[in-house]
Scaffold this active site. Sequence first.
Site, PDB file in Angstrom:
ATOM      1  N   GLY A  87       5.828  -0.069   3.672  1.00 15.54           N
ATOM      2  CA  GLY A  87       5.161   0.190   4.941  1.00 15.54           C
ATOM      3  C   GLY A  87       6.145   0.710   5.965  1.00 15.54           C
ATOM      4  O   GLY A  87       7.184   1.276   5.633  1.00 15.54           O
ATOM      5  N   ARG A  88       5.821   0.513   7.227  1.00 16.33           N
ATOM      6  CA  ARG A  88       6.667   1.013   8.314  1.00 16.33           C
ATOM      7  C   ARG A  88       7.845   0.089   8.606  1.00 16.33           C
ATOM      8  O   ARG A  88       8.860   0.522   9.149  1.00 16.33           O
ATOM      9  CB  ARG A  88       5.835   1.166   9.587  1.00 16.33           C
ATOM     10  CG  ARG A  88       4.666   2.126   9.487  1.00 16.33           C
ATOM     11  CD  ARG A  88       5.065   3.583   9.502  1.00 16.33           C
ATOM     12  NE  ARG A  88       5.801   3.948  10.672  1.00 16.33           N
ATOM     13  CZ  ARG A  88       5.279   4.282  11.842  1.00 16.33           C
ATOM     14  NH1 ARG A  88       3.986   4.281  12.005  1.00 16.33           N
ATOM     15  NH2 ARG A  88       6.053   4.617  12.842  1.00 16.33           N
ATOM     16  N   GLU A  91      11.724   0.854   8.095  1.00 18.47           N
ATOM     17  CA  GLU A  91      12.412   1.779   8.999  1.00 18.47           C
ATOM     18  C   GLU A  91      13.329   1.025   9.953  1.00 18.47           C
ATOM     19  O   GLU A  91      14.432   1.476  10.243  1.00 18.47           O
ATOM     20  CB  GLU A  91      11.396   2.582   9.828  1.00 18.47           C
ATOM     21  CG  GLU A  91      10.557   3.534   9.024  1.00 18.47           C
ATOM     22  CD  GLU A  91       9.491   4.200   9.875  1.00 18.47           C
ATOM     23  OE1 GLU A  91       9.385   3.902  11.095  1.00 18.47           O
ATOM     24  OE2 GLU A  91       8.751   5.034   9.326  1.00 18.47           O
ATOM     25  N   CYS A 117       7.452   1.049  -2.446  1.00 15.85           N
ATOM     26  CA  CYS A 117       7.112   2.049  -1.444  1.00 15.85           C
ATOM     27  C   CYS A 117       8.315   2.380  -0.550  1.00 15.85           C
ATOM     28  O   CYS A 117       9.353   2.784  -1.030  1.00 15.85           O
ATOM     29  CB  CYS A 117       5.907   1.549  -0.648  1.00 15.85           C
ATOM     30  SG  CYS A 117       5.112   2.774   0.391  1.00 15.85           S
ATOM     31  N   HIS A 118       8.182   2.192   0.757  1.00 16.76           N
ATOM     32  CA  HIS A 118       9.262   2.459   1.699  1.00 16.76           C
ATOM     33  C   HIS A 118      10.302   1.337   1.736  1.00 16.76           C
ATOM     34  O   HIS A 118      11.341   1.483   2.381  1.00 16.76           O
ATOM     35  CB  HIS A 118       8.702   2.693   3.106  1.00 16.76           C
ATOM     36  CG  HIS A 118       8.015   4.007   3.265  1.00 16.76           C
ATOM     37  ND1 HIS A 118       6.756   4.251   2.746  1.00 16.76           N
ATOM     38  CD2 HIS A 118       8.395   5.144   3.887  1.00 16.76           C
ATOM     39  CE1 HIS A 118       6.397   5.489   3.045  1.00 16.76           C
ATOM     40  NE2 HIS A 118       7.369   6.056   3.733  1.00 16.76           N
ATOM     41  N   TYR A 137       7.945   5.557  -2.666  1.00 18.87           N
ATOM     42  CA  TYR A 137       6.982   6.514  -2.137  1.00 18.87           C
ATOM     43  C   TYR A 137       7.680   7.873  -2.151  1.00 18.87           C
ATOM     44  O   TYR A 137       8.868   7.970  -1.818  1.00 18.87           O
ATOM     45  CB  TYR A 137       6.557   6.113  -0.710  1.00 18.87           C
ATOM     46  CG  TYR A 137       5.456   6.986  -0.204  1.00 18.87           C
ATOM     47  CD1 TYR A 137       4.167   6.860  -0.710  1.00 18.87           C
ATOM     48  CD2 TYR A 137       5.703   7.958   0.743  1.00 18.87           C
ATOM     49  CE1 TYR A 137       3.142   7.688  -0.274  1.00 18.87           C
ATOM     50  CE2 TYR A 137       4.683   8.779   1.191  1.00 18.87           C
ATOM     51  CZ  TYR A 137       3.411   8.644   0.683  1.00 18.87           C
ATOM     52  OH  TYR A 137       2.399   9.473   1.109  1.00 18.87           O
TER      53      TYR A 137
END
Length: 191
Positions: A87-88, A91, A117-118, A137
């Site tokens: 997800g975010r 980051e 994923c991320h 991802y």
Amino acid sequence: MKKILLITGDFAEDYETMVPYQMLLMVGHEVHAVCPGKKKGDSVKTAIHDFEGDQTYSEKQGHHFQLSYTFDEVKPENYDGLVVVGGRAPEYLRLNSKVLDIVRYFFDKDLPVAAICHGIQILTTAGVVSGRTLTAYPAVGPEVTLAGGTYKEVPPTESVVDGNLVTSPAWPGHPGFIKAFLDLLGTKISL
């Protein structure tokens, strides 16, 4: 019973947080879900990423996921495995030096790690993917290559195992991803 550390954060992908957490509890493991700057009982907001025919995923508001442990109390040597969600959140989580030190500990000790994923962005920033084959991802693929890893493109329903590491591009890969992580942990399920 194994003790698992799960690193999540605000706007982590909903399924990539909730499903591994619940499945690991279901098989009898103790899971400490943590987020830097937050304590046991605090919540993170999640985001639902979906594949609806656009050039990238769509993002919608998810659930409030309650953390089960306080991040500042984490001692990596007390855990048998690590889950890094996508997800975010990765980051900003990859900017936290303790998160990176925790990840490095699991790789240094060759303990089971599952990243999706991320979440792989945290691994690349921690400097632990060099010489490894993994997936993520697709937009994270160039980061894997720049960090010295080999990015393997697989369908989102698949996962890749390289030694103590299992990775998957996204939540549709949960069945194989979580099974591979349980195998790395040595978890036996009798039916």
